[in-house]
Scaffold this active site. Structure first.
Site, short mmCIF file in Angstrom:
data_model
loop_
_atom_site.label_atom_id
_atom_site.label_comp_id
_atom_site.label_asym_id
_atom_site.label_seq_id
_atom_site.Cartn_x
_atom_site.Cartn_y
_atom_site.Cartn_z
CE LYS A 1 41.76 12.69 1.38
NZ LYS A 1 42.95 13.29 1.98
CE LYS B 1 43.52 9.81 -0.89
NZ LYS B 1 44.17 10.64 0.05
C1 PBG Z 1 46.13 13.41 3.85
C2 PBG Z 1 46.04 12.28 2.91
C3 PBG Z 1 45.46 11.02 3.09
C4 PBG Z 1 45.75 10.29 1.94
C5 PBG Z 1 46.45 11.13 1.09
N1 PBG Z 1 46.60 12.36 1.70
C6 PBG Z 1 44.78 10.41 4.23
C7 PBG Z 1 43.50 10.90 4.75
O1 PBG Z 1 42.85 11.78 4.19
O2 PBG Z 1 43.15 10.42 5.82
C8 PBG Z 1 45.37 8.86 1.69
C9 PBG Z 1 46.27 8.08 0.80
C10 PBG Z 1 46.12 6.62 0.83
O3 PBG Z 1 45.27 6.01 1.53
O4 PBG Z 1 46.89 5.98 0.09
N2 PBG Z 1 44.97 14.11 4.12
#
Ligand code: PBG
Length: 323
Positions: free
Chosen positions: A194, A247
């Site tokens: 991520k 992601k």
């Molecule tokens: C929580 C989380 C996030 C997303 C999914 N879970 C945001 C982040 O890490 O700031 C992002 C999902 C999206 O942008 O569609 N940590």
């Protein structure tokens, strides 16, 4: 005779194109994210994500039912709690918003597969994914809270948990905690690779989880790194992850492809908020054919190697796939 090879021969009409098509998107691959908020009869538009809403339990149930009726097999849950604090206590409270929703949705739609996002950022007053001390996000003390959160989702009836915080060692901490409570068979889908991405911008409005100071670069991955993704994925699998996620998806198709080539577990990809919003915005302006671009993007994510795709487009795509 020139040329002997003419690739156009296999593009001549719809029938032959269909016969030699290498990738096909299916509704079975889609996971639909929902934002659950407190109250009753609430359906609040998320301005930066047209077509997405923060919904109270009653209306989120309706939305889940629609998704299920379209053949979408799974939903991913995010909670917007009424109260936030430094330790994100409502994330692991038995009476938390997600815990309540899971019970309801499993009761009404037992066949709909329920995955929960396990993270603290929606529940903490500072908006970070862990415990803060002197402006720093602490790793190891955070693991305990994440494990508690995952167990509370499992107890409420979740089918799968998906940790998205990017703390080191969290998959193992969650696996051990779940096993200790008897949830040996509950799978973990880890947000393994991520990245600290600007594509999450609209989501932070949706989930009200913008960090109140600093950013997430001390825990999420640096976008220019490719080999490091393989290291993150390998660690998560060693720690017990059943499915690994990349992601965002669209700017990270190379990472999806690498992960698919190097590991044998199912690969998920998150078509994130910014990717969704760009398509919606350009579609609204009439600059692109929104439906075609959406399907092309989802197909490209699949072609890169994703088995599962988390996407806000899930319902729209499911409708097109039914045709
Ligand atoms: C929580 C989380 C996030 C997303 C999914 N879970 C945001 C982040 O890490 O700031 C992002 C999902 C999206 O942008 O569609 N940590």
């Amino acid at each position: 005779m020139f040329p002997l090879q003419r690739p156009r021969r296999l593009r001549g009409n719809a029938a032959i194109r269909k016969m030699v098509r290498e990738t096909s998107l299916s509704v079975d691959n889609l996971i639909y994210p929902l934002f659950i908020t407190y109250g009753k009869g609430v359906r609040k538009k998320i301005s930066s994500m047209p077509g997405c809403y923060q919904e109270s339990i009653d209306l989120a149930l309706k939305n889940a039912k629609e998704a299920h009726a379209l053949g979408i097999p799974a939903i991913l849950l995010f909670g917007i709690p009424e109260h936030k604090d430094k330790l994100g206590t409502s994330a692991y409270s038995e009476h938390g918003i997600i815990q309540k929703f899971i019970k309801k949705v499993k009761d009404r739609l037992p066949e709909l597969y329920v995955i929960t996002d396990v993270c603290l950022c929606e529940y903490t007053s500072h908006g970070h994914c862990g415990i803060i001390e002197k402006g720093e996000v602490l790793n190891d003390p955070t693991l305990e809270l994440l494990a508690k959160e995952a167990v509370s989702h499992a107890k409420a009836g979740a089918d799968m948990v998906a940790p998205s915080d990017m703390m080191d060692g969290r998959v193992e901490a969650i696996r051990l905690a779940l096993d200790e409570e008897g949830f040996w068979n509950l799978p973990i889908m880890s947000y393994a690779a991520k990245y600290a991405s600007a594509f999450y911008g609209p989501f932070r409005e949706a989930a009200e989880s913008t960090p109140q100071f600093g950013d997430r670069r001390s825990y999420q991955m640096d976008p220019p790194n490719r080999r490091e993704a393989l290291k993150e994925v390998a660690l998560d699998i060693e720690e017990g992850a059943d499915i690994v996620m990349v992601k965002p998806a669209l700017s990270y198709l190379d990472i999806i492809s690498d992960v698919k080539d190097n590991f044998d577990v199912p690969v998920a990809a998150y078509n994130v908020s910014g990717e969704y919003s760009m398509v919606k915005a350009a579609g609204k302006l009439g600059w692109i054919d929104e439906e075609k671009v959406m399907m092309e993007i989802l197909t490209s994510i699949k072609r890169a190697g994703a088995d599962l795709i988390l996407t806000y487009h899930a319902k729209e795509a499911a409708k097109l796939l039914q045709r």
